[in-house]
Design a protein around this motif. Structure first.
Motif, PDB file in Angstrom:
ATOM      1  N   UNK A 253       0.801  -1.250   0.312  1.00  0.00           N
ATOM      2  CA  UNK A 253       0.171   0.077  -0.153  1.00  0.00           C
ATOM      3  C   UNK A 253       0.772   1.308   0.001  1.00  0.00           C
ATOM      4  N   UNK A 254       0.647   2.049  -0.967  1.00  0.00           N
ATOM      5  CA  UNK A 254       1.575   3.370  -0.968  1.00  0.00           C
ATOM      6  C   UNK A 254       0.789   4.656  -0.471  1.00  0.00           C
ATOM      7  N   UNK A 255      -0.349   4.580  -0.486  1.00  0.00           N
ATOM      8  CA  UNK A 255      -1.105   5.729  -0.166  1.00  0.00           C
ATOM      9  C   UNK A 255      -1.617   6.150   1.098  1.00  0.00           C
ATOM     10  N   UNK A 256      -2.098   5.087   1.937  1.00  0.00           N
ATOM     11  CA  UNK A 256      -3.055   5.116   3.017  1.00  0.00           C
ATOM     12  C   UNK A 256      -2.184   5.897   4.186  1.00  0.00           C
ATOM     13  N   UNK A 257      -2.651   6.951   4.864  1.00  0.00           N
ATOM     14  CA  UNK A 257      -2.059   7.832   5.965  1.00  0.00           C
ATOM     15  C   UNK A 257      -2.157   7.124   7.230  1.00  0.00           C
ATOM     16  N   UNK A 258      -1.159   6.874   8.088  1.00  0.00           N
ATOM     17  CA  UNK A 258      -1.472   6.010   9.104  1.00  0.00           C
ATOM     18  C   UNK A 258      -0.665   6.717  10.221  1.00  0.00           C
ATOM     19  N   UNK A 259      -1.464   7.061  11.378  1.00  0.00           N
ATOM     20  CA  UNK A 259      -0.942   7.455  12.674  1.00  0.00           C
ATOM     21  C   UNK A 259      -0.128   6.756  13.359  1.00  0.00           C
ATOM     22  N   UNK A 260      -0.466   5.260  13.169  1.00  0.00           N
ATOM     23  CA  UNK A 260       0.163   4.215  14.082  1.00  0.00           C
ATOM     24  C   UNK A 260       1.224   3.554  13.519  1.00  0.00           C
ATOM     25  N   UNK A 261       2.107   4.467  12.624  1.00  0.00           N
ATOM     26  CA  UNK A 261       3.032   4.120  11.914  1.00  0.00           C
ATOM     27  C   UNK A 261       4.356   3.371  12.985  1.00  0.00           C
ATOM     28  N   UNK A 276       2.468  -0.779   9.528  1.00  0.00           N
ATOM     29  CA  UNK A 276       2.166   0.401   8.997  1.00  0.00           C
ATOM     30  C   UNK A 276       3.238   1.349   8.858  1.00  0.00           C
ATOM     31  N   UNK A 277       3.289   2.086   7.860  1.00  0.00           N
ATOM     32  CA  UNK A 277       4.051   3.274   7.582  1.00  0.00           C
ATOM     33  C   UNK A 277       3.458   4.541   7.577  1.00  0.00           C
ATOM     34  N   UNK A 278       4.171   5.940   7.599  1.00  0.00           N
ATOM     35  CA  UNK A 278       3.567   7.024   7.846  1.00  0.00           C
ATOM     36  C   UNK A 278       2.705   7.103   6.651  1.00  0.00           C
ATOM     37  N   UNK A 279       3.173   6.537   5.584  1.00  0.00           N
ATOM     38  CA  UNK A 279       2.186   6.301   4.449  1.00  0.00           C
ATOM     39  C   UNK A 279       2.358   5.225   3.762  1.00  0.00           C
ATOM     40  N   UNK A 280       1.321   4.414   3.690  1.00  0.00           N
ATOM     41  CA  UNK A 280       1.362   3.144   3.115  1.00  0.00           C
ATOM     42  C   UNK A 280       1.927   2.124   4.021  1.00  0.00           C
TER      43      UNK A 280
END
Length: 317
Positions: A253-261, A276-280
């Protein structure tokens, strides 16, 4: 031709072997032996080992003092060739050969001057790189260009696969440069464009910043694959404080924004686990736990300690 060969790294041996097979008369300058990583014994450069096997004269100077200069001068070289030698060569040495001294550099100069050009082109998601031969000058990687050839970088390339592409291209560049010099047909040109730089990495550079995007983390793995590798440290869960080196993963996943990176959000049966990454997000498939052997990420999961919700340290937390 009579060639002074300056080289130390494993990659250097490929070029020295080519010169030897092409019947050039050689004199080798390589770095001194040094202790192994754990300090138990002294290790010689592979270039030295090859020189001994083939009966090629060599020296391993700590410094280029007057005595060393006289030894090199007595060889009366036609040209000097530098491939991953490991330190700067002074003018009173590189100007000795009849046709001066040129370096083989693994980038399209003036981009990525320095010790780690292959790593940086991958970190920066470049789509093209190459090999340049250029005259050695006092400043790092600034001399006039002799021959330059380019190659495309594929998204799946890492430092190992890209080196494997560049090595034979570099051999061609070296041989073409020597042929042009011998014929008196070389036309050196000044470097054009804005220089960029590729300094050597420290081990700490491999620590993953999970606030970055999955694509940025993937490029970090590509660039630092050979050294120092990428790693992370568990911040939460039964594995807290444990370090793992991550050897393979997929960007899912390249796009989803994640606060739980940095958090393990899923375990994929027979494959590995998703972080989870900061994004993706990325799916980790191969790793090496601290002080243990390389294993699949699924084998690591079967160890029973990894749980959904476990979290890795991140630089920005």
């Amino acid at each position: 031709m009579k060639i002074l060969f300056f080289g130390t790294a494993s990659i250097s041996k490929v070029y020295l072997e080519c010169l030897y097979n092409n019947k050039h008369k050689l004199f080798v300058i390589t770095m001194p032996d040094k202790p192994a990583l754990r300090g138990h014994h002294v290790v010689s450069p592979v270039v030295k080992t090859f020189a001994i096997e083939k009966g090629i004269k060599f020296i391993q100077p700590m410094k280029f003092n007057q005595d060393v200069c006289e030894v090199i001068k007595s060889f009366d070289a036609d040209v000097g060739v530098v491939v991953s030698y490991g330190k700067l060569i002074p003018r009173n040495i590189f100007d000795l050969p009849k046709f001066r001294t040129f370096n083989i550099h693994f980038s399209l100069l003036p981009k990525y001057r320095g010790a780690a050009p292959v790593q940086y082109v991958l970190l920066n998601e470049e789509t093209k790189t190459g090999v340049t031969s250029f005259y050695i000058e006092d400043d790092l990687d600034t001399g006039n260009i002799l021959v330059q050839k380019s190659v495309d970088i594929e998204e799946k390339d890492n430092a190992e696969t890209l080196f494997n592409k560049l090595i034979p291209i570099g051999v061609d560049v070296m041989n073409q440069t020597l042929d042009l010099l011998k014929k008196g047909e070389v036309a050196a040109s000044s470097q054009k464009g804005v220089p960029t730089f590729a300094p050597v990495f420290k081990k700490e550079a491999g620590l993953i910043d999970w606030s970055k995007s999955a694509k940025e983390i993937y490029n970090k793995l590509r660039g630092l694959y050979l050294w120092p590798g990428v790693y992370s440290i568990f911040n939460k869960g039964e594995l807290q404080g444990k370090r793992i080196k991550i050897l393979a993963f997929e960007v899912i996943d390249k796009e989803s924004k994640n606060d739980n990176y940095g958090t393990v959000i899923s375990i994929e049966k027979n494959i590995g686990f998703i972080v989870a990454c900061g994004r993706g997000k990325i799916l980790i498939t191969k790793l090496q736990p601290e002080n243990k052997s390389v294993m699949s990420a699924w084998s690591f999961v079967l160890g029973g300690k990894l749980k959904i919700g476990d979290n890795f340290n991140s630089i920005n937390r």
